[in-house]
Design an enzyme around this catalytic site. Structure first.
Site, mmCIF file in Angstrom:
data_model
loop_
_atom_site.group_PDB
_atom_site.id
_atom_site.type_symbol
_atom_site.label_atom_id
_atom_site.label_comp_id
_atom_site.label_asym_id
_atom_site.label_seq_id
_atom_site.Cartn_x
_atom_site.Cartn_y
_atom_site.Cartn_z
ATOM 1 N N GLN A 133 32.741 -22.978 19.282
ATOM 2 C CA GLN A 133 33.988 -22.390 20.120
ATOM 3 C C GLN A 133 34.569 -23.668 20.938
ATOM 4 O O GLN A 133 34.130 -24.864 20.950
ATOM 5 C CB GLN A 133 33.700 -21.448 20.910
ATOM 6 C CG GLN A 133 32.583 -21.861 22.083
ATOM 7 C CD GLN A 133 32.140 -20.511 22.759
ATOM 8 O OE1 GLN A 133 31.858 -19.490 22.306
ATOM 9 N NE2 GLN A 133 31.778 -20.675 24.320
ATOM 10 N N ASP A 142 22.793 -22.045 29.719
ATOM 11 C CA ASP A 142 23.345 -20.574 30.034
ATOM 12 C C ASP A 142 21.986 -19.745 29.450
ATOM 13 O O ASP A 142 21.764 -20.133 28.434
ATOM 14 C CB ASP A 142 24.550 -20.473 29.389
ATOM 15 C CG ASP A 142 25.080 -19.019 29.468
ATOM 16 O OD1 ASP A 142 24.326 -18.212 29.957
ATOM 17 O OD2 ASP A 142 25.983 -18.526 28.935
ATOM 18 N N SER A 186 35.032 -14.646 25.138
ATOM 19 C CA SER A 186 34.582 -14.415 26.672
ATOM 20 C C SER A 186 34.949 -15.384 27.906
ATOM 21 O O SER A 186 34.903 -16.404 27.657
ATOM 22 C CB SER A 186 33.249 -14.232 26.420
ATOM 23 O OG SER A 186 32.484 -13.901 27.624
ATOM 24 N N GLU A 246 35.174 -9.662 18.669
ATOM 25 C CA GLU A 246 35.239 -10.406 20.107
ATOM 26 C C GLU A 246 35.782 -11.787 19.818
ATOM 27 O O GLU A 246 34.970 -12.565 19.041
ATOM 28 C CB GLU A 246 33.890 -10.159 20.645
ATOM 29 C CG GLU A 246 34.101 -10.822 21.955
ATOM 30 C CD GLU A 246 32.506 -11.171 22.647
ATOM 31 O OE1 GLU A 246 32.539 -12.149 23.333
ATOM 32 O OE2 GLU A 246 31.779 -10.297 22.230
ATOM 33 N N ARG A 273 22.069 -20.356 17.932
ATOM 34 C CA ARG A 273 21.354 -19.233 18.653
ATOM 35 C C ARG A 273 20.239 -18.557 17.522
ATOM 36 O O ARG A 273 20.794 -17.991 16.713
ATOM 37 C CB ARG A 273 22.761 -18.000 18.790
ATOM 38 C CG ARG A 273 23.808 -18.406 19.515
ATOM 39 C CD ARG A 273 23.498 -18.172 21.259
ATOM 40 N NE ARG A 273 24.548 -18.832 21.842
ATOM 41 C CZ ARG A 273 25.566 -18.327 22.284
ATOM 42 N NH1 ARG A 273 25.906 -17.022 21.641
ATOM 43 N NH2 ARG A 273 26.610 -18.816 23.029
ATOM 44 N N ASP A 327 36.280 -9.673 28.105
ATOM 45 C CA ASP A 327 36.150 -10.032 26.576
ATOM 46 C C ASP A 327 37.416 -9.806 26.003
ATOM 47 O O ASP A 327 37.760 -8.532 26.085
ATOM 48 C CB ASP A 327 35.186 -9.541 25.915
ATOM 49 C CG ASP A 327 33.564 -10.263 26.409
ATOM 50 O OD1 ASP A 327 33.663 -11.156 27.019
ATOM 51 O OD2 ASP A 327 32.546 -9.425 25.953
#
Length: 335
Positions: free
Chosen positions: A125, A56, A252, A249, A110, A236
């Protein structure tokens, strides 16, 4: 360094008690999620070959962590940034049938993330994906799935309350729905992030829909890769986090691109060259099932349910020493 310190913060649970609560929440939630959505637990990769097109690219600016491999000298290996595409391929590869699905642990790095109370360079996640029919690629199916996920999260509040009554965060009883354009119309002078905070505070819990397309202002609410979510059928989930005074958040998700949406969105994103990659060809040629899927933050769920002030209280990662020291002064114990 961005850091918000709430006044008179009390973590209530000790570090050891927090660790026990984290395990309980993670073990219980994934079982409930699988039961409600009809998902089977499977294993997932930590990295993929760049040439596969399975990784992604998120907003298109984040740099994936990559490395070479002795046995594959002609290919670059990338640590996954999400499993959005891999899951859809796995459903086909493993022979899942209509309305069957999978969930798995997704761990990512990330490297370009700006760390703060809710963001880390480490992402953990539950990634999930489920087969639907082409006729079920609708807003109604999306909303019903969101309602089902909300019910599982709300159920977890009660489960955690039984074990940790003094620490549990009480959640709203309902989730609301709003599109990004409705949100811009409601708060035209605010930035997208400020809009998310404002609507989360007003409603308690909200699903913000249709992320990716430019709004009437000419600016998208947020970036979305063009080759997995259908921008007209995604969104989201946000909860208002009173301790941090912000919208958190938690998930998603969306209905995935079909053979038409992937071409249209790649064209709009000026990346039609991606359609030559193996995964993208399979979507265009209708060789993959139609699916709905998403990710639910594990650490963020623990953070929400235990009312923590920093994601580092429920996740072992790397933080600037200045942030660690400042947190410790205010009873925010970073793992």
């Amino acid at each position: 360094m961005k850091l918000y310190i709430p006044e008179n913060y009390d973590p209530i649970l000790s570090v050891r008690e927090t660790q026990e609560a984290i395990k309980y929440i993670r073990d219980t939630f994934q079982k409930e999620l699988g039961k409600v959505l009809g998902l089977s637990r499977i294993s997932a990769p930590l990295f993929v070959e760049k040439s596969s097109g399975l990784n992604d690219n998120l907003n298109g600016i984040e740099r994936p962590v990559s490395f070479d491999m002795k046995e594959l000298p002609n290919d670059e290996i990338e640590v996954v940034q999400s499993l959005a595409k891999w899951k859809r391929l796995a459903l086909k590869k493993y022979g899942f049938k209509m309305h069957e699905g999978l969930y798995t642990n997704m761990n990512a790095i990330r490297r370009d993330e700006e760390v703060d109370n809710t963001h880390s360079c480490y992402v953990d996640q539950w990634d999930w994906e489920k087969i639907i029919s082409k006729e079920e690629r609708t807003i109604d199916v999306l909303k019903q799935t969101v309602q089902d996920i909300f019910k599982v999260i709300k159920h977890m509040e009660h489960e955690v309350w039984y074990k940790y009554p003094n620490a549990v965060n009480h959640l709203p009883n309902k989730i609301h729905f709003i599109t990004t354009q409705e949100l811009e119309d409601k708060y035209p002078t605010l930035t997208p992030k400020e809009r998310e905070n404002a609507i989360s505070k007003e409603l308690g819990c909200v699903f913000i829909m249709k992320i990716g397309e430019p709004l009437h202002s000419g600016i998208p609410h947020d970036g979305r890769a063009p080759d997995y979510d259908d921008w007209s059928l995604n969104g989201d989930i946000f909860f208002w986090h009173e301790t941090l005074q912000c919208g958190l958040e938690l998930s998603s998700m969306g209905i995935r691109v079909d053979e038409n949406a992937i071409v249209e969105q790649c064209k709009k994103s000026d990346c039609l060259n991606r359609l030559e990659l193996p995964y993208h060809k399979m979507v265009v040629n209708k060789e993959l099932p139609y699916t709905i899927g998403g990710g639910i933050g594990q650490s963020r769920l623990c953070m929400l349910l235990l009312n923590k002030a920093h994601v580092g209280e429920v996740q072992a990662s790397i933080w600037p020493q200045e942030m660690i020291d400042e947190c410790e002064k205010h009873k925010i114990h970073i793992l």
